[in-house]
Design an enzyme around this catalytic site. Structure first.
Site, short mmCIF file in Angstrom:
data_model
loop_
_atom_site.label_atom_id
_atom_site.label_comp_id
_atom_site.label_asym_id
_atom_site.label_seq_id
_atom_site.Cartn_x
_atom_site.Cartn_y
_atom_site.Cartn_z
N TYR A 146 -6.39 15.61 -9.64
CA TYR A 146 -5.75 14.47 -10.32
C TYR A 146 -4.74 14.96 -11.36
O TYR A 146 -3.60 14.50 -11.41
CB TYR A 146 -6.83 13.62 -10.98
CG TYR A 146 -6.29 12.48 -11.81
CD1 TYR A 146 -5.49 11.49 -11.26
CD2 TYR A 146 -6.60 12.39 -13.17
CE1 TYR A 146 -5.01 10.44 -12.03
CE2 TYR A 146 -6.13 11.35 -13.94
CZ TYR A 146 -5.33 10.38 -13.37
OH TYR A 146 -4.86 9.35 -14.14
N THR A 154 -10.91 0.45 -18.22
CA THR A 154 -10.35 -0.46 -17.22
C THR A 154 -11.38 -0.66 -16.11
O THR A 154 -12.44 -0.01 -16.10
CB THR A 154 -9.06 0.10 -16.58
OG1 THR A 154 -9.40 1.26 -15.79
CG2 THR A 154 -8.03 0.48 -17.64
N THR A 184 -12.02 2.74 -14.39
CA THR A 184 -12.78 3.78 -15.07
C THR A 184 -14.21 3.34 -15.40
O THR A 184 -14.97 4.12 -15.98
CB THR A 184 -12.08 4.19 -16.39
OG1 THR A 184 -11.98 3.05 -17.25
CG2 THR A 184 -10.71 4.76 -16.11
N ASP A 215 0.88 -1.16 0.00
CA ASP A 215 0.00 0.00 0.00
C ASP A 215 0.91 1.21 0.00
O ASP A 215 1.39 1.66 1.04
CB ASP A 215 -0.89 -0.02 1.24
CG ASP A 215 -1.86 1.16 1.27
OD1 ASP A 215 -1.88 1.94 0.30
OD2 ASP A 215 -2.59 1.31 2.27
N LYS A 221 -0.50 14.44 -11.48
CA LYS A 221 0.19 13.81 -12.60
C LYS A 221 1.09 14.78 -13.35
O LYS A 221 2.10 14.37 -13.94
CB LYS A 221 -0.84 13.18 -13.55
CG LYS A 221 -1.57 11.98 -12.95
CD LYS A 221 -0.61 10.84 -12.61
CE LYS A 221 -1.34 9.56 -12.26
NZ LYS A 221 -0.43 8.42 -12.05
#
Length: 247
Positions: free
Chosen positions: A155, A190, A193, A62, A159
């Site tokens: 997000y 995926t 998503t 984790d 990134k």
């Protein structure tokens, strides 16, 4: 890299892009350490790889701070037989939503997983690669690190930080034989998503490809950057987004 890679650590490898990457690397004869939080799914990935005569081991991890990252790096080295040639930083979380509704807890969780964990994995493993004079690191960013998108500020910012780190690490470790690059996926279908539903398809229609990508399509690019096929590429962020940021 001066020698063909023999081992890899792939984080976030129990599902989606990470899983597809682990399977593809193993298909090339690379011993893959499959890292993730879900032990059941992790062992399924390992079983899939071994059923195809590949080599893999599961590492339950984790990743969210220096301690967890450095412990995972050390355990991965042991599982891989003493060295990691390839690091793929695929673990990430992506809660979307309005800035005003983002809590500090969520903010910290996103940067801890998406930036801090990757940072300290590189801190632990890149110097070892540099000592051998060979290695490859591939970070997974996103197309929304390249442009503003409603509801994706947190997000995208995390990134974007990883994208700048990619270039900085290329400058730091490249002269010592360690190539550092990144892949910037666009809308990709995926497990993670799936909750986006029709919004994923709507986002995908904005690009020339007109459809979401698959985990395998993103993994193709990751494997390219992780192996000798891309031996003259350093510090690149390769868009694999159906052309979205090009239009």
């Amino acid at each position: 890299m001066t020698n063909p890679p023999t081992t890899a650590l792939v984080t976030g490898a129990t599902s989606g892009i990470g899983r597809a990457t682990a399977v593809q690397l193993a298909a090339q004869g690379i011993h893959v350490v499959v890292a993730g939080r879900n032990a059941e799914r992790g062992h399924e990935v390992v079983a899939q790889i071994r059923a195809a005569n590949g080599r893999a081991d599961f590492l339950e991890a984790d990743l969210h701070n220096e301690e967890t990252a450095k412990r995972a790096a050390a355990e991965a080295v042991v599982l891989a037989g003493g060295r990691i040639d390839i690091l793929v930083n695929s673990a990430g979380i992506f809660p979307f939503g309005p800035t005003a509704e983002t809590t500090e807890e969520v903010f910290d969780a996103v940067f801890d997983t998406n930036v801090k964990a990757a940072y300290f994995l590189v801190a632990a493993l890149a110097p070892l690669m540099a000592e051998r004079g060979a290695g490859a690191i591939v970070n997974i960013t996103t197309m929304v690190a390249e442009f503003g998108a409603n509801g994706m500020a947190l997000y995208g910012a995390s990134k974007a930080a990883l994208g700048l780190l990619t270039k900085s690490w290329a400058a730091e470790f490249g002269p010592k034989g360690v190539r550092v690059n990144a892949v910037g996926p666009g809308p990709t279908r995926t497990e993670g998503t799936a909750v986006m539903g029709d919004a994923l398809d709507a986002q995908a229609t904005l690009g020339p490809a007109g459809r979401p990508g698959t985990a395998d399509e993103i993994a193709n690019a990751i494997v390219f950057l992780a192996t000798d096929a891309s031996s003259f590429i350093h510090g690149a962020i390769l868009p694999v987004d159906g052309g979205r940021i090009a239009v």
